[in-house]
Scaffold this motif. Structure first.
Motif, PDB file in Angstrom:
ATOM      1  N   ARG A 140    -112.816  -0.757 -31.087  1.00 12.42           N
ATOM      2  CA  ARG A 140    -113.568  -1.761 -31.842  1.00 12.42           C
ATOM      3  C   ARG A 140    -113.382  -1.573 -33.348  1.00 12.42           C
ATOM      4  NH1 ARG A 140    -118.220  -1.177 -34.530  1.00 12.42           N
ATOM      5  NH2 ARG A 140    -119.550  -2.977 -34.898  1.00 12.42           N
ATOM      6  N   THR A 192    -110.722   4.579 -26.358  1.00  7.89           N
ATOM      7  CA  THR A 192    -111.113   3.649 -25.288  1.00  7.89           C
ATOM      8  C   THR A 192    -111.200   4.333 -23.937  1.00  7.89           C
ATOM      9  OG1 THR A 192    -108.802   2.993 -25.079  1.00  7.89           O
ATOM     10  CG2 THR A 192    -110.215   1.613 -26.453  1.00  7.89           C
ATOM     11  N   VAL A 242    -117.304   3.606 -24.280  1.00  9.21           N
ATOM     12  CA  VAL A 242    -117.878   2.518 -25.065  1.00  9.21           C
ATOM     13  C   VAL A 242    -118.539   3.073 -26.321  1.00  9.21           C
ATOM     14  CG1 VAL A 242    -118.255   1.083 -23.021  1.00  9.21           C
ATOM     15  CG2 VAL A 242    -120.092   2.604 -23.827  1.00  9.21           C
ATOM     16  N   ALA A 300    -111.211  -3.744 -25.680  1.00  8.95           N
ATOM     17  CA  ALA A 300    -111.144  -2.397 -25.108  1.00  8.95           C
ATOM     18  C   ALA A 300    -110.338  -2.372 -23.815  1.00  8.95           C
ATOM     19  CB  ALA A 300    -112.554  -1.866 -24.860  1.00  8.95           C
TER      20      ALA A 300
END
Length: 320
Positions: A66, A288, A267, A60
């Motif tokens: 992810r 991100t 996140v 990140a």
């Protein structure tokens, strides 16, 4: 439009891919220049079928999301059932099912949503390894309960890895494109033997989810009323949800601080509150960075992988 900051309520947008002129794509190395002796042929891709593994965690800070399976445990289980390493790539199948042809004799397993499985005319079970001969047409039906299924094939889906993962990221465009009718996916060589089990049982989706949320980092941008509403009222999953995030509908969350927030890191599980005051929970393909304030972070978003529109969501905190 800044990442994570929709201009108005609506679908979470992703970068458009250029159209592919051919009807059949071989999603193997070198953009299709290498022929594999064993493939999965996509006869019907369904609403959204993507290649997924365990994603690209830890990148990140480089602006790389992810991604990966929305329920990593379900993909791990499917891989174990067919003798694959847990990180092998499989298919994530959304809501309407799909139809595939396997060009070699192999073992497959389906986990996740409650669906019907047929290998040719032979019925199969979810959560169970199924041996199929070469040329078998595998039909995975629409989800009766839940939203997503995960298919593992012995040897794994052997599309090229991008930044260490074969996962399709629907927001950034990393990885192979979402599947469409006529695609052919290469299979890797089997590395293990199928698991010696008759059947595994996955938890059934529930009509109400209880998600733990840790406030912050921008909970001070909201009024005490907003926090009381967030923890004290029920929300429902909106139809305008996808792999990027689950939009919720319910009580609006009023702001204590007016103005704009400079974009900052986002996140997995971040609960962002856009201008309309309706919370949005970011999932595997989240951006991100984002510019709307994050009121809290959900510690485990896995239950949202099977949450249909209208599913009730309630939040609770560590001390609530």
């Amino acid at each position: 439009m800044a990442a994570g900051r929709p201009d108005r309520p609506g679908p979470l947008r992703r970068r458009r891919r250029p159209a592919v002129p051919t009807r059949s794509r071989h999603l193997g190395p070198d953009g299709g220049g290498v022929t594999h002796s064993a493939t999965v042929e996509v006869l019907r891709a369904g609403a959204l079928t993507t290649v997924q593994d365990l994603g690209r965690p830890g990148l990140a800070h480089l602006g790389v999301p992810r991604s990966g399976a929305l329920d990593p445990a379900a993909l791990r289980l499917a891989n174990r059932l067919v003798g694959n390493p847990e990180h092998a790539a499989g298919l994530e199948i959304t809501l309407s099912g799909c139809t595939l042809r396997l060009t070699r004799a192999t073992t497959v397993a389906v986990t996740g949503a409650e669906v019907t499985v047929h290998a040719g005319v032979r019925p199969g079970d979810t959560g169970r390894p199924l041996s199929v001969p070469a040329g078998t047409v595998l039909r995975i039906g629409p989800a009766r309960r839940g939203v997503r299924s995960w298919l593992a094939v012995a040897g794994g889906i052997d599309v090229p890895a991008v930044l260490g993962s074969r996962a399709t990221d629907t927001l950034s465009g990393l990885g192979p494109p979402p599947l469409r009718d006529g695609d052919r996916l290469p299979l890797g060589a089997p590395l293990g033997t199928p698991a010696p089990v008759d059947l595994t049982v996955s938890p059934a989706p529930t009509p109400e989810l209880h998600l733990m949320l840790r406030p912050g980092p921008r909970d001070d941008w909201f009024t005490p009323t907003a926090l009381d509403r967030l923890f004290g009222t029920a929300y429902t999953v909106s139809p305008v949800s996808n792999r990027v995030g689950a939009r919720l509908a319910g009580a609006t969350l009023p702001r204590a601080v007016a103005g704009e927030l400079p974009s900052e890191g986002i996140v997995l599980g971040a609960v962002q509150v856009p201008a309309d005051g309706q919370p949005l929970i970011f999932l595997a393909d989240h951006p991100t960075t984002g510019g709307y304030p994050v009121i809290g972070v959900v510690t485990d978003v896995t239950p949202l992988a099977q949450a249909r529109p209208g599913t009730t969501v309630r939040f609770h905190g560590p001390q609530r």
